[in-house]
Design a protein around this motif. Structure first.
Motif, PDB file in Angstrom:
ATOM      1  N   ARG A   1      53.382  46.694  52.031  1.00  0.00           N
ATOM      2  CA  ARG A   1      52.114  46.964  52.540  1.00  0.00           C
ATOM      3  C   ARG A   1      52.319  48.178  52.144  1.00  0.00           C
ATOM      4  NH1 ARG A   1      52.008  47.875  58.631  1.00  0.00           N
ATOM      5  NH2 ARG A   1      53.601  49.354  58.294  1.00  0.00           N
TER       6      ARG A   1
ATOM      7  N   ARG B   1      45.937  51.721  54.067  1.00  0.00           N
ATOM      8  CA  ARG B   1      46.829  51.142  54.078  1.00  0.00           C
ATOM      9  C   ARG B   1      45.582  49.800  51.843  1.00  0.00           C
ATOM     10  NH1 ARG B   1      46.677  45.443  57.661  1.00  0.00           N
ATOM     11  NH2 ARG B   1      44.974  44.843  55.998  1.00  0.00           N
TER      12      ARG B   1
ATOM     13  N   LEU C   1      50.831  52.094  52.424  1.00  0.00           N
ATOM     14  CA  LEU C   1      50.487  53.115  53.353  1.00  0.00           C
ATOM     15  C   LEU C   1      50.369  54.489  52.567  1.00  0.00           C
ATOM     16  CD1 LEU C   1      51.899  52.852  56.512  1.00  0.00           C
ATOM     17  CD2 LEU C   1      49.909  52.008  55.737  1.00  0.00           C
TER      18      LEU C   1
END
Length: 277
Positions: free
Chosen positions: A270, A26, A272
């Protein structure tokens, strides 16, 4: 015989789930116009202290005297209690004494590659507008390299803003690395009719940039006379092994502008990052 089989199946599921979770790393970023001329530096710092889990932060409208204070506030928010030297800042030099850009990042996770750049050609004038601030980073966990950009496009000069949108599009087309861009773009994207202004159309034409659109849209600037999004997260050259999701942070922020806090809301993203095949 049944119990050993169930136990074996559960163990296999745990191993599979664990391996899937460990395959993703992350990266969390934040963009925020802190409105230096209409907010309290101490109030902004207290809010920055409450943010946790962010690896890189891009701020607009920062006074030079607040560069160190806001760096410390970001570090405090990561549980460092203002003692963590791993957070460093990269200041912009344009925007006069009030409207500077600032990048704060965690050196434990991100290695700065080369010298940061300011794209002065995007402005084509010397009237105090902000040149985009760009830094190249390597994510230590995965080896991925990317550019992080903070923008604050012109508000009152719509012709310049349209030119800025076009030049940002042309610049992105020339880049080889992924580019994560945050900031206040003054694109006046209407939540009601789903349209932005011509500057936004210029920047997004040809899909050099893609807006990481939040699932839920809220005003990002607390003006009472319109219901618009001004602050965005964009990606250029998006890698196939990256998954991105953004969110406008409105909980805990006032629903009207005050003298203490910014009239803009922060936008987080965010990312990933999976295995690169």
């Amino acid at each position: 015989m049944l119990l050993p089989r169930i136990a074996s199946a559960l163990l296999a599921l745990i191993i599979l789930t664990s391996s899937q979770g460990s395959a993703q790393v992350r990266l969390k970023v934040l963009g925020w116009n802190v409105e230096a001329r209409g907010s309290s530096s101490s109030a902004i710092a207290e809010l920055l202290k409450k943010f946790e889990g962010f690896d890189i932060v891009g701020l607009c409208e920062v006074r030079p005297g607040d560069f160190g204070r806001f760096r410390s506030a970001v570090a405090w928010g990561e549980g460092a209690n203002n003692q963590d030297p791993s957070f460093r800042y990269i200041p912009g030099s344009t925007g006069g004494e009030v409207f500077r850009l600032l990048i704060v990042y965690d050196t434990r996770r991100l290695r700065l590659i080369g010298d940061p750049q300011e794209l002065h050609h995007i402005n084509a004038d010397d009237r105090g507008h902000r040149s985009p601030l760009v830094a190249r980073f390597k994510l230590e966990d995965t080896g991925d390299e990317f550019l992080f950009m903070v923008n604050h496009l012109a508000r009152r000069d719509k012709d310049l803003r349209r030119e800025q949108g076009t030049k940002l599009r042309d610049w992105a087309r020339d880049q080889d690395l992924p580019v994560i861009a945050v900031g206040d773009y003054n694109f006046d994207y209407s939540i009601d009719n789903g349209k932005g202004n011509k500057s936004m159309r210029n920047m997004l034409r040809g899909n050099a940039w893609v807006w990481i659109r939040p699932e839920e849209l809220h005003q990002t600037q607390l003006a009472s006379n319109y219901y618009n999004v001004l602050d965005f997260v964009f990606i250029a050259n998006r890698p196939t092994h990256w998954k991105l999701a953004s969110k406008i942070l409105h909980h805990g922020f006032p629903f009207a502008d005050t003298d203490e806090t910014s009239d803009h809301r922060p936008v987080q993203c965010r990312i990933l990052i999976g295995e690169h095949h």
